[in-house]
Design an enzyme around this catalytic site. Sequence first.
Site, PDB file in Angstrom:
ATOM      1  N   THR A 156       1.059  -1.131   0.126  1.00  0.00           N
ATOM      2  CA  THR A 156       0.035  -0.032  -0.083  1.00  0.00           C
ATOM      3  C   THR A 156       0.867   1.078   0.047  1.00  0.00           C
ATOM      4  O   THR A 156       1.973   1.063   0.372  1.00  0.00           O
ATOM      5  CB  THR A 156      -0.731   0.001   1.340  1.00  0.00           C
ATOM      6  OG1 THR A 156      -1.837  -1.081   1.116  1.00  0.00           O
ATOM      7  CG2 THR A 156      -1.550   1.376   1.627  1.00  0.00           C
ATOM      8  N   ARG A 184     -12.499  -8.729  -1.726  1.00  0.00           N
ATOM      9  CA  ARG A 184     -11.803  -8.609  -0.513  1.00  0.00           C
ATOM     10  C   ARG A 184     -11.407  -7.159  -0.217  1.00  0.00           C
ATOM     11  O   ARG A 184     -10.862  -6.543  -1.090  1.00  0.00           O
ATOM     12  CB  ARG A 184     -10.589  -9.442  -0.424  1.00  0.00           C
ATOM     13  CG  ARG A 184      -9.794  -9.265   0.829  1.00  0.00           C
ATOM     14  CD  ARG A 184      -8.511  -8.484   0.628  1.00  0.00           C
ATOM     15  NE  ARG A 184      -7.638  -8.515   1.758  1.00  0.00           N
ATOM     16  CZ  ARG A 184      -6.656  -7.377   1.992  1.00  0.00           C
ATOM     17  NH1 ARG A 184      -6.503  -6.371   1.079  1.00  0.00           N
ATOM     18  NH2 ARG A 184      -6.027  -7.360   2.850  1.00  0.00           N
ATOM     19  N   GLY A 186      -9.081  -4.728   2.559  1.00  0.00           N
ATOM     20  CA  GLY A 186      -8.254  -4.782   3.864  1.00  0.00           C
ATOM     21  C   GLY A 186      -8.518  -3.552   4.897  1.00  0.00           C
ATOM     22  O   GLY A 186      -9.608  -3.201   5.030  1.00  0.00           O
ATOM     23  N   ASP A 187      -7.456  -2.885   5.383  1.00  0.00           N
ATOM     24  CA  ASP A 187      -7.573  -2.128   6.415  1.00  0.00           C
ATOM     25  C   ASP A 187      -7.564  -0.613   5.777  1.00  0.00           C
ATOM     26  O   ASP A 187      -8.255   0.474   6.356  1.00  0.00           O
ATOM     27  CB  ASP A 187      -6.384  -1.912   7.173  1.00  0.00           C
ATOM     28  CG  ASP A 187      -5.052  -1.925   6.470  1.00  0.00           C
ATOM     29  OD1 ASP A 187      -4.783  -2.869   5.733  1.00  0.00           O
ATOM     30  OD2 ASP A 187      -4.307  -1.158   6.839  1.00  0.00           O
ATOM     31  N   GLY A 208       0.393  -3.020   5.382  1.00  0.00           N
ATOM     32  CA  GLY A 208       0.689  -4.356   5.805  1.00  0.00           C
ATOM     33  C   GLY A 208      -0.415  -5.427   5.680  1.00  0.00           C
ATOM     34  O   GLY A 208      -1.307  -5.024   4.863  1.00  0.00           O
ATOM     35  N   GLY A 210      -3.598  -6.556   5.735  1.00  0.00           N
ATOM     36  CA  GLY A 210      -4.812  -5.616   6.165  1.00  0.00           C
ATOM     37  C   GLY A 210      -5.690  -6.388   7.126  1.00  0.00           C
ATOM     38  O   GLY A 210      -6.280  -5.386   7.979  1.00  0.00           O
TER      39      GLY A 210
HETATM   40  N1  ASP Z   1      -2.858  -3.093   4.085  1.00  0.00           N
HETATM   41  C1  ASP Z   1      -3.033  -3.445   2.273  1.00  0.00           C
HETATM   42  C2  ASP Z   1      -4.355  -4.456   2.348  1.00  0.00           C
HETATM   43  O1  ASP Z   1      -4.278  -5.331   3.253  1.00  0.00           O
HETATM   44  C3  ASP Z   1      -1.893  -4.107   1.674  1.00  0.00           C
HETATM   45  C4  ASP Z   1      -0.685  -3.255   2.085  1.00  0.00           C
HETATM   46  O2  ASP Z   1      -0.421  -2.532   2.867  1.00  0.00           O
HETATM   47  O3  ASP Z   1       0.168  -3.552   1.151  1.00  0.00           O
HETATM   48  O4  ASP Z   1      -4.937  -4.290   1.393  1.00  0.00           O
END
Ligand code: ASP
Length: 293
Positions: A156, A184, A186-187, A208, A210
């Site tokens: 990200t 899906r 994530g965070d 990170g 997520g």
């Molecule tokens: N946090 C992001 C997600 O889970 C992925 C990333 O940080 O690379 O979608």
Amino acid sequence: MIAGSRRRWALIVHGGAKPMEPGEEQPNREGILAALAAGRAVLEKGGTAIDACEAAIRTLEDLPIFNAGTGSALNAAGGIEMCAGLMDGRDRQVGSVAAIRNVAHPVSVAKRLLPEKEIVLVGDGAALFAREHGFEYVPDAALRTEKMVLEHEHDTVGAVALDQSGNFAAGTSTGGLSGSRVGRIGDSPLPGSGLYADNEVGAVSFSGDGESIARLVLASQVMATIAKDGPEESIRKAVRQLPPLGGDGGGIAIDRRGNIGWHHNSPAFVVAFASSDAPEPKAYLSKEEERRV
Ligand code: ASP
């Protein structure tokens, strides 16, 4: 607004918590410095923290080396679904898009959502909102890169800014995790998980795994501890909780006084930062590199 904050600005940007492949150091460093330059230009002119975060993140979305916008990860169906969020510390307004398809700059769609009542739009609804507001349709083929066809890493991008009027903002943008189920998220689009901004406290943005970041509501944790621990220690304590749940990550933050901090437990975490107090741009590929130089 913080007392004495007028005319001070600060900006930190990141290009992802991830492993660093040989040969990728230089494009990562150049890219993150370009993003910092785009964001700081806004802040130095007296622009808003939100505009600075958008400018920095758009730069990273355009660069195929980063997993956001062009160069986004491919999901299990080989498609591209992206997430992005912006949060404004002035009024804690949030604009996020989740699993959005066929736009070049998800962060700008997120910004367009900021004045609306809804805080997160997902999938077809997010794409419809983008079309209604003049964002061009971009086919997956134009966003797909060879690297992402092969890769399974996460990275990200994000930005956190304090502007000259004492306002904070935080932003995220991601292509998500390679091979994820369709739909899906994530965070990254979730306030309290991947990002948060509040003028009374500061702002934070994470990258990170997520699912683990969201389960721990890491951004919210940092907002609760940053005044006491400072931005760096606060993030260090947050990412330390990730491995037991699965995965790793990194975060960037600025506290109420304008102090910049970052930390990670991923192999690399590409960051660049500068402020009115320390205007010389600094860029690092990891904490270890910062300690060495
Ligand atoms: N946090 C992001 C997600 O889970 C992925 C990333 O940080 O690379 O979608």
